[in-house]
Structures are given as structure tokens and as C-alpha cells.
Design an enzyme around this catalytic site. Structure first.
Site, short mmCIF file in Angstrom:
data_model
loop_
_atom_site.label_atom_id
_atom_site.label_comp_id
_atom_site.label_asym_id
_atom_site.label_seq_id
_atom_site.Cartn_x
_atom_site.Cartn_y
_atom_site.Cartn_z
CB SER A 59 -7.99 3.59 3.16
OG SER A 59 -7.13 2.97 4.12
CE LYS A 93 -3.76 1.98 2.84
NZ LYS A 93 -4.61 1.74 4.04
CB SER A 105 -8.16 0.65 5.96
OG SER A 105 -8.99 1.77 5.92
N1 GLN Z 1 -12.94 3.93 6.90
C1 GLN Z 1 -12.26 4.39 8.07
C2 GLN Z 1 -11.89 5.84 7.92
O1 GLN Z 1 -12.21 6.39 6.94
C3 GLN Z 1 -11.07 3.53 8.36
C4 GLN Z 1 -9.87 3.89 7.57
C5 GLN Z 1 -8.68 3.05 7.90
O2 GLN Z 1 -8.77 2.02 8.55
N2 GLN Z 1 -7.55 3.53 7.46
O3 GLN Z 1 -11.28 6.43 8.76
#
Ligand code: GLN
Length: 509
Positions: A157, A82, A181
Site C-alpha cells: 500500500s 506516507k 506494504s
Molecule cells: N497487501 C496487504 C493487504 O492488503 C498488506 C497491506 C499492508 O502491508 N499494509 O492487507
């Protein structure tokens, strides 16, 4: 193996074929690079691929093997990271324009460990800007599509990593999980994704979103692959002040044992607040049905199942969406146009403050700005106690709910995501609907405990994920139970995997 076999098999099997001399790392790496060249224009999983560098490192591994050097089990297997993971000399953007063109001068600890293990970096994967989002639509660079249905989101994400592995563009990948994420994108693309115990994988060199929540972990096609990749990145790191000084957990062994399918005496708690009775609002019936079937499979292998109520989980969403933006507002202050990446308006006519403001105005996308404003507000004097302070109290209550539950059960289970992958664009104008995707993953994040998502079948032709949570440092339990479930539905899962990779225009030629 044909090129299609190479891009559809597990990483563990590739590692074995490499060790046995049945395949070379160059062959494996080229098969993936060819597939990326052929299909990533449609999928959009990668932000950066350096084919030449990948082949070069594959050649180096093959040469080392030919010399008879002692190599680890991952040597020669390619991998995707990532783009939140800092990689020496390789562009790293965290999905943001503000870091466009930045080539870091060092490797994140996990990147260094994977390099030392002999893995071959295929490229860096797309993500929501600074890991804020659940659909990868907040990337400043490109749309990423779900290989199961290219009109749908791949989760977020870590949506570039999930799409890459599900589409056969990488055998496995690293994601990061702050509020879900790793688990949610794994769930909606039919993969295994594990968020390790907080502090057990080094955060050194991960571009920070919310430092008390961020963890990196594996996204893979099988439970055993996840365990192997996790073992390679885990372990104490003096460069991370929150790193736990404990031995690397034994995970692959737990996965192998779990695959035997014996769960006699295992106590499983089904969390009422996550899709149970009276808490089904927002959950798709197809998701709940697959999860119930998975629970029945666990029971069939000897597990004792009971309902467990965790009332504070109802407050996880508002607590997370105060704590994470608060930490983000502080972490993102470093992007000021002076030290890294973008600088706007530095033409000699403006002072430092103006250049900083212009850079941040143009460098950050709307969701990142929303979080910075939210977090700055929640931390400001006069509001700190009312918002941030209250959220921290809720966080403590959630942790206590878990602690109480561990008196009665060994693992807690739930859906990973309330729904299957939604259509691209469907939630972009509705942040609350986007945040609701994290309902099931947030409690484990706030408590710092390990949680895995493992595929449990399809609803409306799309993958559903099953979440297994365990006490801190009992990651091996997640792998054991996940492997048992995977083995129990192996035939169905094998079919699902191939359907995913072979669907629509991504069909291997
Ligand atoms: N969807 C969550 C957010 O927008 C989690 C994001 C993540 O785990 N990086 O913060």
C-alpha cells in the site's frame, strides 16, 4: 551538483554534501520541488505537497548550520511520508475520503523524531485506503504510476512512497508494512525497503490498520540510506504500549560492514514454500531466476546455503486475511463522523446512528468495507473460534517454523513478490489475485520479525526484489546481508536505478 544529480543521488551522499557546505538544504529541497512540479502529474506519488513550508524549513536548517549549530547527519535532507503518518497541521487522510480535510493536532512519534533530526518534509504520499491493498489502486484520491513503466502499478500500500523515491521526487520516504506494504512496493520499483522488528519503531500516530502487525520503516535507493533512516525513527516510545524498551539498533554500521562483501560462515536458508521446488505456482520464471542468481552471489561471498522447509507458510495467506481484517474492523470503528473528517447527513433530520451509517457508507471505499465485513464476521460469536481462533493458531505455527529454522540458519531468503509490477487495472476486480501478491511477505509480518527487500536485477525490464528475513531484533543482519548483495551487483544496480528514473516521459530534462 546539477539538479539531476541532486534528485538521483543517495540521501547519505546528500547529507554529506550538506555537511561539507557543497549544497544548501534550500537548493536540495528546490530541486525536488521542481521535479515534483514537473512530473508528479504523471506519477501521482503525492497527495499533499507544501512547497512553501518545505522551503521554509530548509531555510531554517541552513541558517542553523550557518550559525555553527551541531546538526545530525540527516539535517537538511528532504523526505516524504506516507499519508498514514499523522503530521501536525498537515493534511492526513490515510488514502480515505473519511479523513478528507483532517489536519491532525499532533505529530506521530516518528514524524517528530524526523523533524527533530532536521529533515525537510516534502509532502505526504498516496496509499491504498487505510493501507489495504498491494497496488495503491484502493486510494480514494488518485492513481499512482510505476516510474519504470507508467502503465503499471507501483506496488502497495506504500505505492506513493515507492513511486516518489523511484521517480526522483524524494530522496527517501517512510512507508508502513502490515503484510508487505513496504517490501512489495520497494521490490516492484527497484528500491530497498525494510520492515523492522515489530515493536521497534513506534506506532504512536500511525493510523491503525492491524495493530499487531503494523510497522513503519524506510524506503530508499540504497541499503545504507535505509539503515540511516531506520536508526532515526527507531527506539523506545512510552506512548506506544507495544514499543520494545531496547537501545536503538546499530544498523548503518552493519550496512557499511556488509558492503565489504565478506559473508564467510553466514548460514542462509532458502525457503522451499516461497517459490522453491513444488511451490512455484504463481511465481514468474524471471523472478525465480533473479532470486537464484542473488543466492549464488551470496554463496560467492562465503555464505553457506541450504534449503529450509517451513510448511505452515502455506497457510499464511488465509491466516493473515482473517487476522488483519479482524483487527481492522475494530480499529476502524472510530471513524464515525463525530470525531474526525467527513460527516454526512447531519441536517437535523437524522439521529446519530443514521448519520454514522451514512458517513461510513460514503466515506469508506469498497475494499475497506469488504475488510470490515470480513473481520466483523470472523470475530462474531459462534464463528470466532472457527475463523479468528484458527488463524491465531496458524500464526503460532508460522512463528514456530521460524524458531526452528533459526537453529540451522542465520537468515532466510525468498523472492519479495512472486511477480514484477502488473498492469494498472489487471487485478482490481479480483481480490484473491491482489492478495496473492503478499505470499512471500506475510510470514515475517505474522511472526513480527524483520525483513528487507533489496533489488536483485530485472525481469522483462522491470525490477525484482530479494527478501532477507532475520530473527526478532536482528535487523542488523538484514542490513549486513542486503549491503553485501547490493555491493556485489553494484554496477548492474546503478544502471537499473538510472534507467528507472530516466524512463519514458519521466526523463530528467
Ligand atoms: N497487501 C496487504 C493487504 O492488503 C498488506 C497491506 C499492508 O502491508 N499494509 O492487507
Amino acid at each position: 551538483m546539477t539538479a539531476t544529480d541532486i534528485t538521483t543521488t543517495s540521501a547519505a551522499a546528500l547529507g554529506e554534501a550538506l555537511r561539507a557546505g557543497e549544497l544548501s538544504s534550500v537548493e536540495v529541497t528546490r530541486a525536488y520541488l521542481d521535479r515534483i512540479a514537473a512530473t508528479d502529474e504523471t506519477i501521482g506519488a503525492y497527495l499533499h505537497v507544501d512547497a512553501e513550508a518545505a522551503v521554509e524549513s530548509a531555510e531554517a536548517i541552513d541558517a542553523a548550520r550557518a550559525r555553527g549549530e551541531e546538526l545530525g547527519p540527516l539535517a537538511g535532507v528532504p523526505l516524504a511520508l506516507k499519508d498514514v503518518v499523522v503530521t501536525e497541521g498537515v493534511p492526513t487522510t490515510s488514502g480515505s475520503k473519511i479523513l478528507e480535510g483532517w489536519r491532525p493536532p499532533y505529530d506521530a512519534t516518528l514524524a517528530a523524531r524526523l523533524k527533530a533530526a532536521g529533515t525537510v518534509l516534502l509532502g505526504k504520499t498516496n496509499m491504498d485506503e487505510f493501507a489495504m491493498g498491494s497496488s495503491t489502486e484502493n486510494s480514494a484520491y488518485r492513481v499512482t504510476r510505476n516510474p519504470w513503466d507508467t502503465d503499471r502499478i507501483p506496488g502497495g500500500s506504500s505505492g506513493g512512497s515507492s513511486a516518489a523515491v523511484a521517480a526522483g521526487l524524494a530522496p527517501w520516504a517512510i512507508g508502513t508494512d502490515t503484510g508487505g506494504s513496504i517490501r512489495q512496493p520497494a521490490a516492484v520499483t527497484g528500491l530497498v525497503g525494510h520492515k523492522p522488528t515489530y515493536g521497534s519503531v513506534s506506532r504512536y500516530g500511525l493510523i491503525a490498520f492491524s495493530s499487531s502487525l503494523d510497522q513503519a520503516g524506510p524506503m530508499t535507493r540504497t541499503v545504507l540510506d535505509a539503515a540511516l533512516l531506520h536508526e532515526a525513527i527507531a527506539g523506545h516510545d512510552p506512548l506506544d504500549s507495544t514499543s520494545i524498551d531496547a537501545p536503538v539498533p546499530v544498523l548503518a554500521e552493519a550496512a557499511r560492514r556488509g558492503a565489504g562483501g565478506d559473508l564467510a560462515g553466514l548460514r542462509v536458508g532458502v525457503v522451499t514454500e516461497l517459490g522453491g521446488e513444488g511451490h512455484t505456482d504463481g511465481y514468474e520464471p524471471g523472478v525465480l531466476a533473479r532470486v537464484a542468481e542473488a543466492v549464488a552471489l551470496l554463496e560467492g561471498m562465503g555464505a553457506e546455503v541450504r534449503q529450509v522447509s517451513c510448511p505452515a507458510f502455506d497457510l499464511a495467506l488465509p491466516a493473515y486475511y482473517l487476522i488483519a481484517p479482524s483487527e481492522a474492523s475494530s480499529n476502524l470503528a472510530r471513524f464515525d463522523g463525530v470525531r474526525y473528517g467527513l460527516r454526512v447527513g447531519d441536517d437535523g433530520s437524522r439521529d446519530l446512528d443514521e448519520v454514522m451509517a451514512l458517513t461510513r457508507e460514503q466515506g469508506f471505499g469498497p475494499e475497506v468495507k469488504r475488510r470490515i465485513i470480513l473481520g466483523t464476521y470472523a470475530l462474531s460469536s459462534g464463528y470466532y473460534e472457527a475463523y479468528y481462533g484458527q488463524a491465531q493458531k496458524v500464526r503460532t505455527l508460522i512463528t514456530r517454523n521460524f524458531t526452528t529454522a533459526w537453529d540451522d540458519v542465520d537468515v532466510l531468503v525468498s523472492p519479495t513478490s512472486p511477480t514484477v509490477a502488473w498492469s494498472i487495472g489487471a487485478r482490481v476486480d479480483d481480490p484473491i489475485a491482489m492478495y496473492a501478491a503478499d505470499l512471500c511477505t506475510l510470514p515475517a509480518s505474522l511472526a513480527g520479525i524483520p525483513a528487507i527487500s533489496v533489488p536483485c536485477g530485472l525481469s522483462e525490464g522491470l525490477p525484482v526484489g530479494f527478501q532477507i528475513m532475520a530473527p526478532a531484533l536482528a535487523d542488523d543482519r538484514c542490513y549486513r546481508v542486503a549491503a553485501a548483495l547490493e555491493a556485489a551487483q553494484d554496477a548492474a544496480r546503478g544502471r537499473a536505478l538510472l534507467t528507472g528514473i530516466g524512463s519514458k516521459e519521466n526523463a530528467p530534462s
